[in-house]
Motif scaffolding. Sequence first.
Motif, PDB file in Angstrom:
ATOM      1  N   THR A  64     -39.578 -19.325  96.720  1.00 42.34           N
ATOM      2  CA  THR A  64     -38.688 -18.304  96.164  1.00 42.34           C
ATOM      3  C   THR A  64     -38.019 -18.900  94.937  1.00 42.34           C
ATOM      4  O   THR A  64     -38.676 -19.498  94.109  1.00 42.34           O
ATOM      5  N   THR A  65     -36.705 -18.726  94.830  1.00 48.36           N
ATOM      6  CA  THR A  65     -35.999 -19.252  93.667  1.00 48.36           C
ATOM      7  C   THR A  65     -35.818 -20.766  93.741  1.00 48.36           C
ATOM      8  O   THR A  65     -35.482 -21.386  92.741  1.00 48.36           O
ATOM      9  N   LEU A  66     -36.025 -21.356  94.905  1.00 54.56           N
ATOM     10  CA  LEU A  66     -35.937 -22.802  95.024  1.00 54.56           C
ATOM     11  C   LEU A  66     -37.162 -23.445  94.398  1.00 54.56           C
ATOM     12  O   LEU A  66     -38.204 -22.811  94.234  1.00 54.56           O
ATOM     13  N   SER A  67     -37.046 -24.724  94.094  1.00 52.22           N
ATOM     14  CA  SER A  67     -38.234 -25.454  93.655  1.00 52.22           C
ATOM     15  C   SER A  67     -39.223 -25.490  94.815  1.00 52.22           C
ATOM     16  O   SER A  67     -38.839 -25.361  95.983  1.00 52.22           O
TER      17      SER A  67
ATOM     18  N   ARG B 182     -38.426 -25.546  98.784  1.00 54.38           N
ATOM     19  CA  ARG B 182     -38.810 -24.421  99.618  1.00 54.38           C
ATOM     20  C   ARG B 182     -39.664 -24.898 100.798  1.00 54.38           C
ATOM     21  O   ARG B 182     -39.498 -24.448 101.939  1.00 54.38           O
ATOM     22  N   LEU B 183     -40.566 -25.816 100.518  1.00 51.82           N
ATOM     23  CA  LEU B 183     -41.408 -26.354 101.579  1.00 51.82           C
ATOM     24  C   LEU B 183     -40.571 -27.103 102.613  1.00 51.82           C
ATOM     25  O   LEU B 183     -40.794 -26.974 103.822  1.00 51.82           O
TER      26      LEU B 183
ATOM     27  N   ARG C  17     -45.470 -34.254  99.472  1.00 51.59           N
ATOM     28  CA  ARG C  17     -44.869 -35.579  99.612  1.00 51.59           C
ATOM     29  C   ARG C  17     -43.356 -35.520  99.377  1.00 51.59           C
ATOM     30  O   ARG C  17     -42.576 -36.137 100.114  1.00 51.59           O
ATOM     31  N   GLU C  18     -42.928 -34.784  98.366  1.00 53.61           N
ATOM     32  CA  GLU C  18     -41.498 -34.669  98.083  1.00 53.61           C
ATOM     33  C   GLU C  18     -40.770 -33.931  99.203  1.00 53.61           C
ATOM     34  O   GLU C  18     -39.651 -34.294  99.573  1.00 53.61           O
ATOM     35  N   ALA C  19     -41.400 -32.896  99.749  1.00 49.01           N
ATOM     36  CA  ALA C  19     -40.781 -32.146 100.840  1.00 49.01           C
ATOM     37  C   ALA C  19     -40.630 -33.023 102.081  1.00 49.01           C
ATOM     38  O   ALA C  19     -39.578 -33.020 102.740  1.00 49.01           O
ATOM     39  N   LEU C  20     -41.650 -33.788 102.392  1.00 47.58           N
ATOM     40  CA  LEU C  20     -41.594 -34.671 103.552  1.00 47.58           C
ATOM     41  C   LEU C  20     -40.580 -35.793 103.349  1.00 47.58           C
ATOM     42  O   LEU C  20     -39.900 -36.205 104.298  1.00 47.58           O
TER      43      LEU C  20
END
Length: 256
Positions: A10-13, A17-18, A55-58
Amino acid sequence: MDWNSMKPATTLSLPDRLSVDLERLILDGELSPGDRLPPERALAEHLGVSRVSIREALRELENRGLIDRKPGRGTVVLGPGERTGLADRIGEAVNAADAQIRDIMELRAIVEPPIARITAGRATPRDLAQLRELVEAMEKDTTKERYAELDRAFHQSIAQYTHNPLLELINEQIAQQIAPSRGSRYQTRERRQVSSAAHRRIFEAIAAGDGDLAEAEARAHVLDIAAQIAIAGKQGAEPAPGAPTTQPSADQETGI
């Protein structure tokens, strides 16, 4: 686990969002402690995103203490009791008191309102998105068990979004102590509606960055719960004015 059911960005990166969606799966219980997530490559293919975003979400979830990532072992979901050191010492201190519900509510009244204040000043857009989803889920018609899970997740998330691990650990221990009351005779469907409205007010104050209001709403919520528990506790001897004279049926019970 149907990874294709995760929501689009959505509006999040995309990484934020993940991480919100993965955290929701953990908080909702769809991913349980001990569950292994697919490898980065497989998860990226399932979701149609890059491995960098995965990787960034984790990494975000790992920083929040929700998962553990080790070479050769993969990514494993952690449970509330899987932290060591300070968490163990805090837990021992709380459990040693053999606290009753009244004692725990007094502690909540001291701890939770300032936590809400701090979160109002520190919550990120990603944090607010997660809180919003929890509030909206609680406002839907759901079972008492499901509501109890969402309720616990909401209060624990507020502590987590102070971005102060000490406050998060303290609040986590409190949550474990009050867990039995979330499905007890103290709570009715009507109480669930009242709690959902209070959660909405707390969230909106945090989202607005209004620390004073967030603290006031959190304190009012905890004190209201404590008052209702006190009334329920007296019903066995002498019902409070206007209170029901019979205990709620199983389908009326819910969380706080």
